[in-house]
Design a protein around this motif. Structure first.
Motif, mmCIF file in Angstrom:
data_model
loop_
_atom_site.group_PDB
_atom_site.id
_atom_site.type_symbol
_atom_site.label_atom_id
_atom_site.label_comp_id
_atom_site.label_asym_id
_atom_site.label_seq_id
_atom_site.Cartn_x
_atom_site.Cartn_y
_atom_site.Cartn_z
ATOM 1 N N LEU A 21 0.618 -1.079 0.181
ATOM 2 C CA LEU A 21 -0.232 0.023 0.010
ATOM 3 C C LEU A 21 0.614 1.158 -0.069
ATOM 4 C CD1 LEU A 21 -2.654 -0.871 2.567
ATOM 5 C CD2 LEU A 21 -2.951 -0.802 0.228
ATOM 6 N N ILE A 22 1.946 1.120 1.230
ATOM 7 C CA ILE A 22 2.788 2.485 1.265
ATOM 8 C C ILE A 22 2.991 2.479 -0.217
ATOM 9 C CG2 ILE A 22 4.836 2.924 1.832
ATOM 10 C CD1 ILE A 22 4.452 1.991 4.595
ATOM 11 N N ALA A 23 3.951 1.517 -0.926
ATOM 12 C CA ALA A 23 4.501 0.959 -1.941
ATOM 13 C C ALA A 23 3.361 2.344 -3.427
ATOM 14 C CB ALA A 23 4.820 0.617 -3.133
ATOM 15 N N ASN A 24 2.504 1.907 -3.588
ATOM 16 C CA ASN A 24 1.457 2.639 -4.361
ATOM 17 C C ASN A 24 0.958 3.850 -4.222
ATOM 18 O OD1 ASN A 24 -0.852 1.741 -6.010
ATOM 19 N ND2 ASN A 24 -2.024 2.681 -4.545
ATOM 20 N N ASP A 25 0.767 4.009 -2.906
ATOM 21 C CA ASP A 25 1.132 5.404 -2.463
ATOM 22 C C ASP A 25 1.986 6.560 -2.882
ATOM 23 O OD1 ASP A 25 -1.383 5.019 -1.236
ATOM 24 O OD2 ASP A 25 -0.608 4.838 0.933
ATOM 25 N N LEU A 26 2.910 5.882 -3.224
ATOM 26 C CA LEU A 26 3.889 6.607 -3.230
ATOM 27 C C LEU A 26 4.415 6.530 -4.389
ATOM 28 C CD1 LEU A 26 6.023 5.676 -0.272
ATOM 29 C CD2 LEU A 26 5.004 7.690 -0.663
ATOM 30 N N GLU A 35 19.701 0.345 -2.130
ATOM 31 C CA GLU A 35 20.459 1.184 -3.401
ATOM 32 C C GLU A 35 20.688 1.028 -4.406
ATOM 33 O OE1 GLU A 35 23.605 4.463 -3.297
ATOM 34 O OE2 GLU A 35 21.681 3.704 -1.511
ATOM 35 N N LEU A 36 20.157 0.211 -5.461
ATOM 36 C CA LEU A 36 20.584 0.542 -6.750
ATOM 37 C C LEU A 36 18.991 1.122 -6.816
ATOM 38 C CD1 LEU A 36 20.975 -1.431 -9.632
ATOM 39 C CD2 LEU A 36 19.544 -3.266 -8.714
ATOM 40 N N ALA A 37 17.783 0.633 -6.541
ATOM 41 C CA ALA A 37 16.578 1.505 -6.861
ATOM 42 C C ALA A 37 16.966 2.690 -6.711
ATOM 43 C CB ALA A 37 15.543 1.023 -6.030
ATOM 44 N N ARG A 38 17.595 3.251 -5.446
ATOM 45 C CA ARG A 38 18.022 5.623 -5.361
ATOM 46 C C ARG A 38 18.752 5.490 -5.936
ATOM 47 N NH1 ARG A 38 22.026 7.910 -4.727
ATOM 48 N NH2 ARG A 38 23.116 6.588 -4.328
ATOM 49 N N THR A 48 11.130 4.869 -6.208
ATOM 50 C CA THR A 48 10.915 4.664 -4.760
ATOM 51 C C THR A 48 10.790 2.712 -5.050
ATOM 52 O OG1 THR A 48 10.483 6.932 -4.751
ATOM 53 C CG2 THR A 48 9.317 4.906 -3.424
ATOM 54 N N LEU A 49 11.744 2.611 -4.152
ATOM 55 C CA LEU A 49 11.545 1.219 -3.611
ATOM 56 C C LEU A 49 10.722 0.794 -1.883
ATOM 57 C CD1 LEU A 49 11.371 -2.000 -3.885
ATOM 58 C CD2 LEU A 49 14.115 -1.730 -3.701
ATOM 59 N N VAL A 50 10.152 0.211 -1.838
ATOM 60 C CA VAL A 50 9.877 -0.264 -0.444
ATOM 61 C C VAL A 50 9.920 -1.417 -0.499
ATOM 62 C CG1 VAL A 50 7.714 -0.453 1.488
ATOM 63 C CG2 VAL A 50 7.737 1.532 -0.295
ATOM 64 N N LEU A 51 10.971 -2.395 0.785
ATOM 65 C CA LEU A 51 11.020 -3.472 1.131
ATOM 66 C C LEU A 51 10.663 -3.766 2.077
ATOM 67 C CD1 LEU A 51 13.846 -5.063 -0.809
ATOM 68 C CD2 LEU A 51 13.360 -5.409 1.258
ATOM 69 N N GLY A 52 9.752 -4.929 2.191
ATOM 70 C CA GLY A 52 9.566 -5.188 3.253
ATOM 71 C C GLY A 52 11.330 -6.577 3.986
ATOM 72 N N GLY A 86 24.662 -0.953 2.835
ATOM 73 C CA GLY A 86 25.119 -0.969 1.883
ATOM 74 C C GLY A 86 23.402 0.397 1.006
ATOM 75 N N ALA A 87 22.487 0.718 1.528
ATOM 76 C CA ALA A 87 22.441 2.153 1.522
ATOM 77 C C ALA A 87 22.111 2.739 2.316
ATOM 78 C CB ALA A 87 20.535 1.125 0.590
ATOM 79 N N PRO A 88 23.112 3.948 2.550
ATOM 80 C CA PRO A 88 22.293 4.765 3.524
ATOM 81 C C PRO A 88 21.505 5.792 4.231
ATOM 82 C CG PRO A 88 24.469 5.037 2.120
ATOM 83 C CD PRO A 88 23.864 3.594 1.789
ATOM 84 N N GLU A 89 20.256 5.747 2.788
ATOM 85 C CA GLU A 89 19.718 6.852 3.032
ATOM 86 C C GLU A 89 17.905 5.659 3.441
ATOM 87 O OE1 GLU A 89 18.980 9.561 -0.007
ATOM 88 O OE2 GLU A 89 21.133 9.742 -0.192
ATOM 89 N N THR A 90 18.334 4.850 3.520
ATOM 90 C CA THR A 90 17.200 3.920 3.922
ATOM 91 C C THR A 90 16.107 4.745 5.695
ATOM 92 O OG1 THR A 90 18.057 1.630 3.628
ATOM 93 C CG2 THR A 90 16.495 1.415 5.088
ATOM 94 N N VAL A 91 15.414 4.435 5.261
ATOM 95 C CA VAL A 91 14.452 4.721 6.235
ATOM 96 C C VAL A 91 13.327 3.843 7.078
ATOM 97 C CG1 VAL A 91 12.237 6.664 6.257
ATOM 98 C CG2 VAL A 91 14.036 7.194 5.554
#
Length: 161
Positions: free
Chosen positions: A14-19, A61-64, A69-73, A88-93
């Motif tokens: 749902l978040i991925a769809n919203d974004l 990181e590849l997506a960034r 935009t990548l949401v990963l569960g 590997g992906a410093p900007e991860t939230v």
């Protein structure tokens, strides 16, 4: 992030769809040996998780780098696991989906065909280290319905970027 049964896939999609992004279920990135181990009710150890966590970070990181935009569960239960992902992906939230053991247990009882047995919930909860310090993330209560939860999390994500 969160333990099994917290809604990572449902809310993540749902978040991925919203974004306007893509969703990847981190479980799909586990090697077959990890899935077999968990299917037998055996918790993974840090050696099992290491390559998987590195793959999670690499995908983010590849997506960034590609401007996607990548949401990963992903469970990301320990800070050290989240550190591997951030290496590997410093900007991860992190959107941490969290709830009571009883609610999580109830949800796990009604998931048909999932490899993760409910018997591993207590070991996951014992392993869980809540977000702290400079870790970029927020905890969200999973007692809300998935649509509301995703909407609130999406609004928070947009406000932080």
């Amino acid at each position: 992030m969160g333990v099994s049964g917290s809604g990572k896939t449902t809310v993540g999609e749902l978040i991925a769809n919203d974004l306007g992004g893509d969703f990847v279920d981190g479980d799909a990135l586990h090697p077959a040996a990890n899935i077999a181990k968990m299917s037998r009710g055996i918790p993974l150890d840090d050696d099992d998780r290491g390559p998987w966590l590195q793959e999670v970070g690499a995908r983010l990181e590849l997506a960034r780098a590609e401007g996607r935009t990548l949401v990963l569960g992903c469970s990301a239960l320990k800070r050290s696991y989240r550190d591997v992902i951030r290496a590997g992906a410093p900007e991860t939230v992190f959107v941490h989906l969290h709830g009571s053991r009883d609610l999580l247990w109830e949800r796990m009882q009604v998931r048909p065909g999932h490899f993760m047995p409910a018997s591993l919930l207590d070991s996951q909860l014992a392993t869980l280290e809540m977000l702290e310090g400079e870790e970029h993330g927020r905890v969200f209560d999973v007692s809300a319905d998935p649509e509301t939860l995703a909407s609130v999390a999406t609004a928070w994500l947009r406000s932080t970027h």
